[in-house]
Design a protein around this motif. Structure first.
Motif, PDB file in Angstrom:
ATOM      1  N   THR A   1       0.825  -1.204   0.000  1.00  0.00           N
ATOM      2  CA  THR A   1       0.000   0.000   0.000  1.00  0.00           C
ATOM      3  C   THR A   1       0.860   1.255   0.000  1.00  0.00           C
ATOM      4  O   THR A   1       0.566   2.228  -0.713  1.00  0.00           O
ATOM      5  N   ILE A   2       1.910   1.261   0.801  1.00  0.00           N
ATOM      6  CA  ILE A   2       2.783   2.432   0.870  1.00  0.00           C
ATOM      7  C   ILE A   2       3.424   2.706  -0.482  1.00  0.00           C
ATOM      8  O   ILE A   2       3.459   3.853  -0.957  1.00  0.00           O
ATOM      9  N   MET A   3       3.915   1.664  -1.146  1.00  0.00           N
ATOM     10  CA  MET A   3       4.582   1.841  -2.430  1.00  0.00           C
ATOM     11  C   MET A   3       3.596   2.312  -3.497  1.00  0.00           C
ATOM     12  O   MET A   3       3.886   3.228  -4.275  1.00  0.00           O
ATOM     13  N   LYS A   4       2.436   1.677  -3.538  1.00  0.00           N
ATOM     14  CA  LYS A   4       1.450   2.046  -4.546  1.00  0.00           C
ATOM     15  C   LYS A   4       0.962   3.474  -4.355  1.00  0.00           C
ATOM     16  O   LYS A   4       0.866   4.253  -5.318  1.00  0.00           O
ATOM     17  N   LYS A   5       0.660   3.846  -3.112  1.00  0.00           N
ATOM     18  CA  LYS A   5       0.185   5.198  -2.843  1.00  0.00           C
ATOM     19  C   LYS A   5       1.261   6.236  -3.141  1.00  0.00           C
ATOM     20  O   LYS A   5       0.959   7.337  -3.607  1.00  0.00           O
ATOM     21  N   THR A   6       2.513   5.903  -2.855  1.00  0.00           N
ATOM     22  CA  THR A   6       3.599   6.832  -3.161  1.00  0.00           C
ATOM     23  C   THR A   6       3.666   7.093  -4.660  1.00  0.00           C
ATOM     24  O   THR A   6       3.782   8.241  -5.111  1.00  0.00           O
ATOM     25  N   ALA A   7       3.579   6.022  -5.458  1.00  0.00           N
ATOM     26  CA  ALA A   7       3.637   6.172  -6.911  1.00  0.00           C
ATOM     27  C   ALA A   7       2.443   6.954  -7.443  1.00  0.00           C
ATOM     28  O   ALA A   7       2.591   7.880  -8.259  1.00  0.00           O
ATOM     29  N   LEU A   8       1.246   6.599  -6.983  1.00  0.00           N
ATOM     30  CA  LEU A   8       0.050   7.261  -7.478  1.00  0.00           C
ATOM     31  C   LEU A   8       0.006   8.728  -7.068  1.00  0.00           C
ATOM     32  O   LEU A   8      -0.490   9.581  -7.814  1.00  0.00           O
ATOM     33  N   GLN A   9       0.526   9.042  -5.876  1.00  0.00           N
ATOM     34  CA  GLN A   9       0.541  10.431  -5.442  1.00  0.00           C
ATOM     35  C   GLN A   9       1.449  11.275  -6.338  1.00  0.00           C
ATOM     36  O   GLN A   9       1.117  12.400  -6.715  1.00  0.00           O
ATOM     37  N   ARG A  10       2.595  10.706  -6.715  1.00  0.00           N
ATOM     38  CA  ARG A  10       3.496  11.444  -7.592  1.00  0.00           C
ATOM     39  C   ARG A  10       2.884  11.613  -8.985  1.00  0.00           C
ATOM     40  O   ARG A  10       3.051  12.649  -9.627  1.00  0.00           O
ATOM     41  N   ILE A  11       2.169  10.587  -9.448  1.00  0.00           N
ATOM     42  CA  ILE A  11       1.482  10.701 -10.730  1.00  0.00           C
ATOM     43  C   ILE A  11       0.410  11.776 -10.661  1.00  0.00           C
ATOM     44  O   ILE A  11       0.275  12.616 -11.554  1.00  0.00           O
TER      45      ILE A  11
END
Length: 386
Positions: free
Chosen positions: A260-270
């Motif tokens: 969850t942390i990795m996915k949210k980090t990526a999506l937030q930057r997108i």
């Protein structure tokens, strides 16, 4: 639509999209899914031909319900999906591996993996690549897989695919490792969470003909060159399976909720429009490096070109330097530009636990000092938008 196609829309639920506090995040996730569909379209996945007929109208309905504008890129994709499908091409057409591995030129089947087990899972958010080889003494693979899976909840597991690539050609050993994984992790295997693959025996070149580079011994050059080709084989298999690829090793442990942390980090930057090529969740070697699956061909090609020259993590650094750095500027400027697209996450989400390397006689004691006992709550809340 079949199960494969429905999975692509699992996270694009219009009921969730009416919560306008999460519109930006959902739009980023939609963009991620569009990126995945585009990649499948380019690879000419058979299921995509049917999906093309439905996706444009569904996307338009979602955008209209949100009453927001979309980027020109998404708009052009919506138009593109209404166009006719081109001739089917081989997925391998995207990778010019034959120039650098000429022994494969007349035997394209050598690039096809031996599928030791697969549940056929596709269209996930996160694909975790775990290369493993025979070790002379202690093995950490099962311990690593148990730790990774136990640190994901059910939702995260359903949105993931773990691909174990056994970089060996001994059939008895392949059967032994496959049986052990199935016996120790039956639920993960039966649910489709874990795929197990191996290369064809003919995939590897004649390692006795490698050039000696970096002043290393023949054994070390052979070891790191094979390791690079293992990375390539694993990435080629994983590339069409999901939206994000995470490189792991067979001797690591993870933090809870790392998915969850990795996915949210990526999506937030997108969502924020921030450029990135690598999100780095572990400072050591090739561990915890996260990329868009659509960006993997860049790295695959780079490693194939220089597999005999340097270790994989050095090649990754070299590729990023090539992408980011201006040779007319100093090293400080180069570092700044690299940091903009190679983003390091703190604290680290993965730790190296092995002490005996897969290279015979090598002791590996490196630890990531940024891997702490508990994840920074403030950082997680920031990612969640709290």
């Amino acid at each position: 639509m079949n199960t494969h196609q429905r999975n692509l829309f699992n996270v694009i639920d219009t009921r969730d999209l009416y919560d306008h506090s999460s519109v930006t995040y959902k739009m980023a996730e939609m963009e991620m899914r569009v990126d995945h569909l585009t990649r499948l379209y380019e690879l000419k996945d058979k299921d995509v031909q049917e999906l093309i007929k439905h996706f444009s109208s569904v996307l338009k309905t979602i955008v209209k319900s949100l009453n927001v504008s979309v980027s020109e890129d998404i708009e052009s994709l919506m138009i593109a999906y209404n166009k006719s499908v081109e001739m089917v091409r081989s997925p391998m057409a995207h990778f010019d591996v034959y120039t650098f591995l000429p022994h494969l030129r007349s035997h394209e089947n050598y690039l096809r993996p031996l599928i030791l087990h697969s549940g056929g899972r596709n269209a996930v958010s996160m694909v975790f690549g775990v290369p493993t080889v025979r070790r002379q003494q202690q093995t950490y693979l099962i311990q690593t897989l148990i730790n990774i899976i136990s640190n994901m909840n059910q939702t995260e597991q359903k949105d993931s695919l773990i691909v174990v690539m056994i970089g060996e050609i001994d059939q008895q050993y392949l059967q032994q490792v496959t049986a052990e994984i199935k016996n120790r992790l039956p639920e993960a295997v039966n649910s489709g969470l874990v795929d197990i693959i191996a290369p064809s025996p003919e995939y590897y070149p004649d390692f006795s003909k490698l050039r000696i580079t970096l002043g290393d011994s023949e054994d070390r050059v052979r070891w790191r060159s094979k390791q690079n080709l293992d990375y390539v084989f694993l990435m080629m298999y994983c590339q069409p399976k999901g939206s994000f690829y995470v490189q792991l090793e067979d001797d690591v442990v993870a933090k809870p909720q790392f998915h969850t942390i990795m996915k949210k980090t990526a999506l937030q930057r997108i969502a924020d429009g921030q450029e990135w090529f690598i999100l780095d969740f572990c400072r050591l070697g090739f561990i915890g490096k996260m990329m868009r699956c659509s960006d993997l061909p860049w790295l695959i090609q780079f490693i194939v070109m220089f597999y005999n020259d340097k270790p994989g993590d050095w090649l990754l650094d070299g590729m990023m330097e090539t992408k980011a750095c201006n040779l007319e500027k100093d090293l400080r400027d180069c570092r700044k530009r690299k940091d903009e697209i190679w983003v390091t996450f703190r604290p680290s989400l993965f730790q190296h636990i092995g002490t005996r390397s897969s290279l015979n006689g090598k002791i590996q004691l490196l630890k990531d000092s940024l891997f702490k006992k508990s994840v920074n709550v403030k950082r997680i809340n920031k990612i969640k938008g709290k």
